[in-house]
Design a protein around this motif. Structure first.
Motif, mmCIF file in Angstrom:
data_model
loop_
_atom_site.group_PDB
_atom_site.id
_atom_site.type_symbol
_atom_site.label_atom_id
_atom_site.label_comp_id
_atom_site.label_asym_id
_atom_site.label_seq_id
_atom_site.Cartn_x
_atom_site.Cartn_y
_atom_site.Cartn_z
ATOM 1 N N VAL A 181 0.846 -1.209 0.000
ATOM 2 C CA VAL A 181 0.000 0.000 0.000
ATOM 3 C C VAL A 181 0.876 1.252 0.000
ATOM 4 C CG1 VAL A 181 -1.638 1.340 1.395
ATOM 5 C CG2 VAL A 181 -1.958 -1.126 1.125
ATOM 6 N N ILE A 182 1.953 1.233 0.786
ATOM 7 C CA ILE A 182 2.846 2.386 0.865
ATOM 8 C C ILE A 182 3.496 2.658 -0.491
ATOM 9 C CG2 ILE A 182 5.087 3.122 1.785
ATOM 10 C CD1 ILE A 182 2.870 3.711 3.681
ATOM 11 N N ARG A 183 3.950 1.593 -1.153
ATOM 12 C CA ARG A 183 4.601 1.778 -2.461
ATOM 13 C C ARG A 183 3.629 2.337 -3.494
ATOM 14 N NH1 ARG A 183 7.897 -3.950 -2.486
ATOM 15 N NH2 ARG A 183 9.302 -3.443 -0.760
ATOM 16 N N MET A 184 2.394 1.805 -3.477
ATOM 17 C CA MET A 184 1.385 2.318 -4.410
ATOM 18 C C MET A 184 1.002 3.750 -4.042
ATOM 19 S SD MET A 184 -1.077 -1.039 -4.704
ATOM 20 C CE MET A 184 -2.324 -0.143 -5.626
ATOM 21 N N GLY A 185 0.857 3.989 -2.740
ATOM 22 C CA GLY A 185 0.430 5.311 -2.275
ATOM 23 C C GLY A 185 1.405 6.409 -2.648
ATOM 24 N N PHE A 186 2.700 6.056 -2.732
ATOM 25 C CA PHE A 186 3.700 7.060 -3.103
ATOM 26 C C PHE A 186 3.387 7.662 -4.471
ATOM 27 C CE2 PHE A 186 7.704 8.178 -5.210
ATOM 28 C CZ PHE A 186 8.214 9.087 -4.302
ATOM 29 N N TYR A 187 3.004 6.803 -5.412
ATOM 30 C CA TYR A 187 2.723 7.300 -6.762
ATOM 31 C C TYR A 187 1.296 7.835 -6.893
ATOM 32 C CZ TYR A 187 7.115 5.067 -7.853
ATOM 33 O OH TYR A 187 8.448 4.734 -7.859
ATOM 34 N N LEU A 188 0.418 7.434 -5.955
ATOM 35 C CA LEU A 188 -0.961 7.940 -5.986
ATOM 36 C C LEU A 188 -1.125 9.200 -5.149
ATOM 37 C CD1 LEU A 188 -2.903 4.543 -5.717
ATOM 38 C CD2 LEU A 188 -2.634 6.011 -7.734
ATOM 39 N N SER A 189 -0.027 9.694 -4.572
ATOM 40 C CA SER A 189 -0.045 10.954 -3.817
ATOM 41 C C SER A 189 0.799 11.973 -4.585
ATOM 42 C CB SER A 189 0.527 10.739 -2.409
ATOM 43 O OG SER A 189 -0.229 9.775 -1.713
ATOM 44 N N PRO A 190 0.514 13.257 -4.414
ATOM 45 C CA PRO A 190 1.213 14.273 -5.222
ATOM 46 C C PRO A 190 2.597 14.616 -4.684
ATOM 47 C CG PRO A 190 -0.400 15.321 -3.809
ATOM 48 C CD PRO A 190 -0.549 13.845 -3.573
ATOM 49 N N VAL A 191 3.428 13.580 -4.511
ATOM 50 C CA VAL A 191 4.797 13.820 -4.033
ATOM 51 C C VAL A 191 5.659 14.361 -5.172
ATOM 52 C CG1 VAL A 191 6.849 12.773 -3.008
ATOM 53 C CG2 VAL A 191 4.561 11.948 -2.360
ATOM 54 N N LEU A 192 5.546 13.725 -6.331
ATOM 55 C CA LEU A 192 6.410 14.057 -7.470
ATOM 56 C C LEU A 192 5.793 15.105 -8.389
ATOM 57 C CD1 LEU A 192 7.377 10.392 -8.404
ATOM 58 C CD2 LEU A 192 8.730 11.999 -7.063
#
Length: 254
Positions: free
Chosen positions: A173-184
């Motif tokens: 979930v954390i790995r997916m959430g990284f790309y599904l959150s506006p970090v980049l």
């Protein structure tokens, strides 16, 4: 928070112990708190600003503040969810409210985020961040993120005692959430018709609110802040009640 006021010394001891254990036997030790976000920012800046060519002003700071918040969320939830399993020896021997362990694990990661924020402020001086009084909003926003992390851990730490697969599931979930959150990237990159659904992700909300504080010229929606705070508080109360109800049975699961 959640009846923990009387356990200040215990919370401090567990938090300091957790912090030391993280860098035990490490040559660079505490320096990793500084090196890790800088290394991640440098790599991602080269990829997304120079190769992918994302067009966002002051992308170094834009990226770094997102990374600091995501690292806090990732570390905090992983530590808090796994603390009861990792310290099961203490669970069997000594009685005290088990929330103390979850809270302490989350608090350790908040300390680390504070040091990373110092790096962000130094970078802000270098790259011309406008140091306005509005930046003081960063303090309540990070505390709000801490409450979100603690709430998630209160829900999931008891479940992790019974279902150890949850630990691996959460890592995914954390790995997916990284790309599904506006970090980049910016929230503006999400098509408007999907943006409301996208912002159901609590970390998308928090990063989005923070960017609005740091970069006020960004055209972000911020009228959802107080409803979001109210929702977090309701979930926090529910998580406390659930954790308290399940706590007497923890000994059966370790």
């Amino acid at each position: 928070m959640g009846g923990l006021a009387g356990y200040y010394n215990l919370i401090r001891e567990i938090s300091v112990s957790d912090f030391k254990l993280r860098y035990k036997n490490s040559t660079l030790g505490f320096v990793w708190v500084i090196l890790e976000p800088l290394a991640m920012m440098s790599i991602m800046y080269v990829i997304f600003a120079r190769i992918v060519r994302i067009q966002i002003d002051n992308y170094q700071l834009f990226l770094l503040i997102g990374l600091v918040q995501w690292q806090l969320f990732s570390r905090g939830t992983n530590s808090g969810i796994n603390i009861l399993v990792g310290r099961s020896d203490i669970l069997k021997k000594i009685y005290f409210p088990r929330k103390v362990m979850v809270f302490s694990a989350c608090l350790t990661t908040l300390f680390m985020a504070c040091f990373e924020m110092l790096i962000f402020l130094v970078m802000g001086l270098i790259f011309g961040l406008d140091f306005r009084p509005g930046l003081l909003w960063l303090v309540p926003l990070f505390l709000l993120e801490f409450v979100v992390i603690y709430t998630i851990c209160l829900f999931l730490a008891p479940l992790n005692l019974r279902m150890r697969d949850l630990q691996n599931t959460w890592n995914i979930v954390i790995r997916m959430g990284f790309y599904l959150s506006p970090v980049l990237y910016s929230v503006d990159f999400i098509p408007e018709r999907f943006r409301g659904l996208y912002l159901f992700n609590p970390m998308a909300r928090i990063i989005h609110f923070t960017r609005h504080v740091v970069f006020p010229e960004a055209n972000y929606i911020d009228h959802w802040f107080w409803p979001f705070v109210a929702l977090v508080l309701v979930l926090f109360i529910a998580a406390n009640l659930l954790f308290t109800k399940l706590e007497p049975r923890f000994g059966d699961y370790v």
